[in-house]
Scaffold this active site. Structure first.
Site, PDB file in Angstrom:
ATOM      1  N   PHE A 138       0.863  -1.188   0.000  1.00 14.61           N
ATOM      2  CA  PHE A 138       0.000   0.000   0.000  1.00 14.61           C
ATOM      3  C   PHE A 138       0.892   1.228   0.000  1.00 14.61           C
ATOM      4  O   PHE A 138       1.724   1.394   0.880  1.00 14.61           O
ATOM      5  CB  PHE A 138      -0.938   0.026   1.218  1.00 14.61           C
ATOM      6  CG  PHE A 138      -1.857   1.214   1.174  1.00 14.61           C
ATOM      7  CD1 PHE A 138      -2.944   1.233   0.307  1.00 14.61           C
ATOM      8  CD2 PHE A 138      -1.615   2.336   1.954  1.00 14.61           C
ATOM      9  CE1 PHE A 138      -3.770   2.354   0.221  1.00 14.61           C
ATOM     10  CE2 PHE A 138      -2.447   3.453   1.883  1.00 14.61           C
ATOM     11  CZ  PHE A 138      -3.530   3.461   1.019  1.00 14.61           C
ATOM     12  N   ASP A 222       9.322   2.432   1.489  1.00 13.37           N
ATOM     13  CA  ASP A 222       8.164   3.172   1.995  1.00 13.37           C
ATOM     14  C   ASP A 222       8.062   2.857   3.487  1.00 13.37           C
ATOM     15  O   ASP A 222       7.571   1.802   3.885  1.00 13.37           O
ATOM     16  CB  ASP A 222       6.911   2.725   1.228  1.00 13.37           C
ATOM     17  CG  ASP A 222       5.641   3.388   1.763  1.00 13.37           C
ATOM     18  OD1 ASP A 222       5.683   3.962   2.868  1.00 13.37           O
ATOM     19  OD2 ASP A 222       4.605   3.307   1.077  1.00 13.37           O
ATOM     20  N   LYS A 251       3.090   9.790   8.642  1.00 15.84           N
ATOM     21  CA  LYS A 251       2.402   9.356   9.868  1.00 15.84           C
ATOM     22  C   LYS A 251       3.025   9.897  11.168  1.00 15.84           C
ATOM     23  O   LYS A 251       2.748  11.001  11.551  1.00 15.84           O
ATOM     24  CB  LYS A 251       2.324   7.839   9.910  1.00 15.84           C
ATOM     25  CG  LYS A 251       1.349   7.275   8.861  1.00 15.84           C
ATOM     26  CD  LYS A 251       0.976   5.860   9.171  1.00 15.84           C
ATOM     27  CE  LYS A 251       0.137   5.222   8.082  1.00 15.84           C
ATOM     28  NZ  LYS A 251      -1.246   5.678   8.060  1.00 15.84           N
TER      29      LYS A 251
END
Ligand SMILES: Cc1ncc(COP(=O)(O)O)c(C=O)c1O
Length: 395
Positions: A138, A222, A251
């Site tokens: 993702f 990532d 995040k």
């Protein structure tokens, strides 16, 4: 009077499945709803409130920066952004950073760097633009990062998607089969968060690093979900003893404020030049102040080691529950698989009803608690889960 939920649903697009809870405030690792009901936070806003709610040093840094200067645009320099960039490069071991606002945006930056690196070095005619990514990955919700995302269910409606992405299983043979003269990069998560908290094998990582080095293919990590201390190291790549050419973060990086970062090693630090990329809010002073407080806190001696200890504590207690068959992830990134017949989404709903905020990832229950969570709060939260699971066993 209209209820908040009614009002919200009338005006906000229904792109998320939400719990019927209106969160109102939070202190440390405990959130409260509009009725004053308390919830232990094992989700931290999907791994984002790294220091919990209202951590004093973070709040003071953010508030004093808002009072001083809230935004400037990137036509000007600010001391707070310079300081954050310096600290981030120091703690991550990278040379340069581009600041943006989210994980998807950080990945967009990484993709642009990878493609321009090959364009500059091999020329336009080489068409060296293909990026290999992994099934179950993702990488975000923009059209290009959806193309990068290796989940078929994400490839609907929004055609045409950005071309040039190839999705493979995480094994060396699949990687070798996917390589062509057009391959410029591979992008991966060391632990696939949304894909089900799936750890990549060391063998696979070592194999691709060898091949990529030989063929001048860039490696993009990532670390939007795994980075900033989540695993007990600043970067998950440090567990694998490798340094990707590019690492993306978001995040947890600014403790709950919108911030993304694309970090580059020397090899590709000057690929993007003036006018090649930008973001109005990128490197916003308030978010950088929050980021500085996060980095200062997590680089204090012993802080990351505590995360490892808490992660082990979680695992030991979870594995002692008869309904739990396995626990994946590293540190405070935790994926819990239950025996057949127990549905993670149902358990998640019951946890919320009983005062515990949790997440799911595919068929697993997922915990991404604040890094500051205490052992006592871990005990209290797991007691709620255990009680729910005992009731499941009876029914
Ligand atoms: C690994 C990974 N990459 C990228 C993203 C996208 O981040 P954002 O929602 O901040 O755009 C996420 C979000 O869950 C993620 O887990």
């Amino acid at each position: 009077m209209k209820s908040t939920i009614e009002n919200f649903n009338k005006h906000v697009m229904g792109t998320y499945g939400r719990y019927d809870i209106v969160l109102d405030c939070g202190t440390k690792e405990i959130a409260s709803d509009d009725y004053g009901k308390k919830y232990i936070d094992f989700g931290s806003g999907i791994g984002t409130n790294s220091l919990g709610f209202g951590y004093t040093a973070w709040t003071e840094a953010v508030v004093s920066q808002i009072i001083k200067l809230q935004h400037t645009s990137n036509y000007y320099y600010t001391e707070v952004q310079a300081e954050f960039a310096e600290k981030l490069c120091e703690i991550s071991g990278y040379e340069k950073v581009f600041f943006c606002n989210s994980g998807a945006e950080a990945n967009e930056c990484a993709i642009k760097i990878a493609r321009k690196y090959s364009f500059d070095k091999y020329g336009a005619d080489a068409k060296r633009y293909e990026i290999i990514t992994l099934e179950q990955s993702f990488h975000g919700r923009t059209v290009t990062t959806l193309s990068a995302t290796g989940q078929e269910s994400m490839h609907n409606y929004f055609f045409p998607f950005t071309p040039g992405f190839v999705h493979i299983k995480p094994d060396i043979r699949s990687f070798e089969n996917a390589l062509t003269d057009k391959t410029c990069a591979i992008m991966l998560e060391f632990i696939q968060g949304e894909g089900g908290v799936l750890n990549l094998s060391e063998e696979f990582i070592n194999g691709i690093f060898d091949i990529c080095k030989e063929r001048d293919i860039l490696i993009i990590a990532d670390e939007v979900q795994t980075g900033c201390g989540r695993t007990g190291k600043f970067l998950a790549s440090q567990y694998y003893n490798v340094k990707p050419d590019i690492t993306t973060l978001a995040k947890a990086i600014a403790g709950g404020l919108p911030m993304g970062a694309c970090l580059t090693a020397d090899k590709c630090s000057t690929v993007l030049g003036r006018g090649d990329h930008g973001s109005t809010f990128g490197g916003n002073p308030v978010c950088c102040a929050g980021g500085n407080a996060v980095l200062k806190t997590i680089s204090a001696p012993g802080f990351l080691d505590e995360i490892t200890k808490k992660g082990e504590y979680f695992r030991e207690k979870l594995l002692s529950m008869s309904a739990v068959t396995s626990v994946s992830g590293i540190g405070l990134m935790i994926g819990i698989k239950f025996r057949a017949g127990i549905n993670a989404a149902d358990i998640s709903k019951k946890c919320h009803d009983n005062g515990l905020l949790v997440l799911t990832a595919k068929d697993k229950l997922r915990f991404l608690p604040p890094l500051t969570i205490s052992f006592e709060e871990i005990d209290d939260g797991l007691a709620i889960l255990e009680k729910i699971l005992l009731q499941e066993n009876k029914s």
